[in-house]
Scaffold this active site. Structure first.
Site, PDB file in Angstrom:
ATOM      1  N   GLU A  45      40.261  43.442  41.982  1.00 20.41           N
ATOM      2  CA  GLU A  45      40.600  44.277  40.826  1.00 20.41           C
ATOM      3  C   GLU A  45      39.435  45.179  40.448  1.00 20.41           C
ATOM      4  OE1 GLU A  45      42.936  46.019  38.479  1.00 20.41           O
ATOM      5  OE2 GLU A  45      43.781  44.128  39.192  1.00 20.41           O
ATOM      6  N   GLU A  67      39.340  53.879  42.234  1.00 16.43           N
ATOM      7  CA  GLU A  67      40.115  54.840  41.450  1.00 16.43           C
ATOM      8  C   GLU A  67      39.202  55.822  40.716  1.00 16.43           C
ATOM      9  OE1 GLU A  67      42.627  52.644  38.846  1.00 16.43           O
ATOM     10  OE2 GLU A  67      44.187  52.326  40.367  1.00 16.43           O
TER      11      GLU A  67
END
Length: 233
Positions: free
Chosen positions: A66, A73
């Site tokens: 994660e 991103e």
């Protein structure tokens, strides 16, 4: 002294990075809270040190994935102007890594906790065979998996938008088949069929799917549901 300050600064940066992800990423907060609850529950059930180590490894894998996903991103958003196809693919691949890590954690947790359940695995399988609720989830998961695999092979559309077959149609008709099998109320079965038809029709009228894509989805949903209930019923 400078080396010591550099080590302390690096440690502070690492903590700040973790805090940033926790503050900004809802999925990270969910994963972290779930991880704490699961570890506490494992300790309460008196897991062995080896079992706790395996559980912690699986959980750490999810949290690391994660955090890497968030980092990728942010990096993609920094260097990419606008909506570039490669930028979207990079984000999707990073999200896929989190998904795989989560599946690994679920499987690991199930194998470890199943040994503490009040009934053996064989009894659990027997209960599944006689439980329409369990078979319902099995049907829907299998239908969704088949839709995804079909769209991967055809290389068109997303699981629930566009491409062959229609994911909405498959899920809607699978639900209709499930309700028709487990209920003795014909009116409910008819109403569910009408709802499935309306969902399928909307995919055609909105020009998201063709008639044959919707028909294929309906066929996949019904046949897979019948097959599961025949094998496990």
């Amino acid at each position: 002294m400078r080396d010591k300050q550099n080590i302390i600064q690096s440690f502070n940066c690492a903590i700040e990075g973790f805090i940033y992800v926790m503050k900004t990423q809802r999925n990270m907060r969910i994963h972290f809270l779930a991880a704490v609850a699961i570890i506490l529950f494992a300790i309460y059930l008196n897991f062995s040190k080896t079992d706790i180590l395996l559980l912690c490894a699986a959980i750490t894998f999810v949290l690391l994935s994660e955090m890497l996903n968030t980092s990728i991103e942010l990096a993609v958003d920094l260097v990419s102007d606008g909506h570039h196809p490669l930028a979207r693919i990079s984000k999707d691949v990073a999200a896929g890594a989190v998904f795989i890590a989560s599946i690994n954690a679920v499987v690991t947790g199930y194998l470890l906790f199943s040994r503490r359940l009040p009934f053996p695995l064989e009894s659990g399988i027997l209960k599944i065979k006689h439980s329409p609720w369990h078979m319902t989830f099995i049907c829907l998961i299998l239908v969704f998996a088949i839709v995804v695999m079909a769209k991967v092979l055809v290389n068109k559309g997303t699981p629930l938008r566009g491409g062959m077959p229609s994911g909405h149609s498959a899920m809607a008709f699978s639900m209709w088949a499930i309700i028709s099998i487990v209920t003795e109320n014909g009116l409910i079965a008819v109403l569910t069929f009408v709802m499935a038809m309306l969902i399928a029709r909307s995919r055609i009228t909105d020009k998201i799917h063709s008639f044959w894509e919707v028909a294929a989805g309906a066929l996949v949903g019904v046949l897979m549901t019948i097959l599961v209930f025949q094998l496990l019923g």
